[in-house]
Design an enzyme around this catalytic site. Structure first.
Site, mmCIF file in Angstrom:
data_model
loop_
_atom_site.group_PDB
_atom_site.id
_atom_site.type_symbol
_atom_site.label_atom_id
_atom_site.label_comp_id
_atom_site.label_asym_id
_atom_site.label_seq_id
_atom_site.Cartn_x
_atom_site.Cartn_y
_atom_site.Cartn_z
ATOM 1 N N ARG A 173 0.891 -1.185 0.000
ATOM 2 C CA ARG A 173 0.000 0.000 0.000
ATOM 3 C C ARG A 173 0.912 1.214 0.000
ATOM 4 N NH1 ARG A 173 -5.205 1.396 3.680
ATOM 5 N NH2 ARG A 173 -6.051 0.050 2.051
ATOM 6 N N HIS A 204 -7.680 1.036 -6.184
ATOM 7 C CA HIS A 204 -7.829 0.125 -5.043
ATOM 8 C C HIS A 204 -8.510 -1.156 -5.538
ATOM 9 C CE1 HIS A 204 -7.859 -1.243 -1.061
ATOM 10 N NE2 HIS A 204 -8.704 -0.413 -0.481
ATOM 11 N N GLN A 213 -10.232 -3.889 -3.159
ATOM 12 C CA GLN A 213 -11.512 -3.470 -2.602
ATOM 13 C C GLN A 213 -12.653 -3.764 -3.570
ATOM 14 O OE1 GLN A 213 -12.296 -1.910 0.525
ATOM 15 N NE2 GLN A 213 -14.296 -2.559 -0.196
ATOM 16 N N ASP A 266 -17.639 7.322 -0.759
ATOM 17 C CA ASP A 266 -16.380 7.150 -0.031
ATOM 18 C C ASP A 266 -16.125 8.452 0.724
ATOM 19 O OD1 ASP A 266 -14.009 6.086 0.884
ATOM 20 O OD2 ASP A 266 -12.981 6.130 -1.047
ATOM 21 N N CYS A 299 -16.436 1.555 1.161
ATOM 22 C CA CYS A 299 -15.282 0.676 1.419
ATOM 23 C C CYS A 299 -14.780 0.788 2.853
ATOM 24 C CB CYS A 299 -14.170 0.973 0.428
ATOM 25 S SG CYS A 299 -13.410 2.597 0.613
ATOM 26 N N ARG A 346 -13.311 -8.725 1.712
ATOM 27 C CA ARG A 346 -11.899 -8.427 1.432
ATOM 28 C C ARG A 346 -11.068 -9.680 1.694
ATOM 29 N NH1 ARG A 346 -9.966 -3.206 1.611
ATOM 30 N NH2 ARG A 346 -8.034 -4.218 0.986
HETATM 31 N N1 CP Z 1 -11.108 -0.098 2.681
HETATM 32 C C1 CP Z 1 -9.834 -0.185 3.095
HETATM 33 O O1 CP Z 1 -8.905 -0.373 2.294
HETATM 34 O O2 CP Z 1 -9.688 -0.118 4.441
HETATM 35 P P1 CP Z 1 -8.294 0.121 5.212
HETATM 36 O O3 CP Z 1 -7.802 1.491 4.806
HETATM 37 O O4 CP Z 1 -8.657 0.052 6.663
HETATM 38 O O5 CP Z 1 -7.335 -0.940 4.796
#
Ligand code: CP
Length: 308
Positions: free
Chosen positions: A107, A134, A137, A225, A266, A294
């Protein structure tokens, strides 16, 4: 090398195979305790590096748990605590990690970092979120929609608010899974033209409607979001809130969608900002199914990457 970098760069048939595998693996666990191993242990003897340059709850826990359920082990690494955060190049980091681990999930901020990691790693790399996309997700979100309502192909999704990285992956998914998407938000926060073009090139209807009530009319799925993403400047917070307030998801807005429309986010959410608690906790909301999925979707992605 099976890197999982983005939805638009992964073959649509392979993506469908991962969703189907995720559903099978979820069914096979049959309600057993979260920490119990799967019947098959395809990651036995494998080590996975989970590299985080941004905060995370869901991505971190779901990848860690998923690897363990499949018999593998993980090491969770914070970018700031690695030499990566102190000037070592991405290319060198990729080559070093590849000598220790079997797969790298990262990430990070810039898309270029992910691409460089994938270019120089000799093991598969998974995109755990960048400023641009992403994909993990949205694999979970497609799985979640289909669990509740059947095939997502031919449906109409409304994305409300900021045309951000998660929106970009929804647009890629529209092209790959065959659904239409309406973006409703202020022109200053329109989605990147590239994912819009990708979906349109594959014959999907991608529309922009500034009026949220008109956009949601007859929608099958409404998604929003947070109004300020992790990579956005906090000084822009007030300006963004002013721009985005008309796009808050409320019960009244959801009532304009089809009667069996679902609501997705998400997470993490800011209750009372982009969405009301009434919608978050209401009958159309599947936000915690998304979070759970997830785990299952990423287990299928891990297996596809490692071909196990
Ligand atoms: N939706 C998501 O990626 O959550 P986090 O940022 O908690 O990993």
């Amino acid at each position: 090398m099976n890197h999982f970098l983005d939805l638009h760069t992964t073959d649509a048939t392979e993506l469908r195979g991962m969703i189907d595998a995720a559903r099978s693996m979820k069914d096979a666990r049959n309600g057993r305790p979260r920490g119990a191993p799967d019947d098959t242990q395809p990651l036995a003897g494998r080590m996975v590096a989970l590299v985080f340059e941004k905060p995370s709850t869901r991505t971190r826990v779901s990848f860690d748990l998923g690897v363990r359920q499949m018999g593998g082990e993980t090491m969770v690494l914070s970018g700031s605590e690695m030499q990566l955060g102190h000037g070592e190049t991405i290319a060198d980091t990729a080559r070093v990690l590849s000598r220790y681990v079997d797969l790298i999930m990262i990430r990070t901020f810039e898309e270029a970092v992910l691409q460089e990691m994938a270019e120089y790693a000799s093991v598969p790399v998974i995109n755990g979120l960048t400023n641009s996309s992403h994909p993990c997700q949205i694999m979970a979100d497609v799985m979640t929609y289909e669990e509740h309502r059947g095939p997502i192909a031919g449906r109409r999704v409304v994305w409300a608010g900021d045309g951000n990285n998660v929106c970009a992956s929804f647009l890629h998914a529209a092209g790959q899974f065959g659904f239409d998407l309406t973006f409703t938000g202020p022109p200053q926060l329109d989605p990147d033209p590239a994912p819009v073009g990708f979906a349109r090139d594959r014959g999907r209807s991608i529309t922009i409607e500034r009026d949220a009530a008109r956009a949601v009319e007859g929608a099958d799925l409404v998604v929003t979001d947070t109004w300020v993403s992790m990579h956005d400047s906090q000084s822009a917070r007030e300006r963004r809130h002013n721009l985005l307030r008309p796009y808050q998801i409320t019960t009244e807005l959801m009532a304009r969608a089809t009667p069996d429309a679902l609501f997705m986010h998400c997470l993490p959410a800011h209750r009372g900002e982009e969405v009301t608690s009434e919608v978050m906790d209401g009958p159309q909301s599947v936000i915690f199914d998304e979070a759970e999925n997830r785990l299952h979707a990423q287990k299928a992605i891990l297996r596809w990457c490692l071909q196990v």
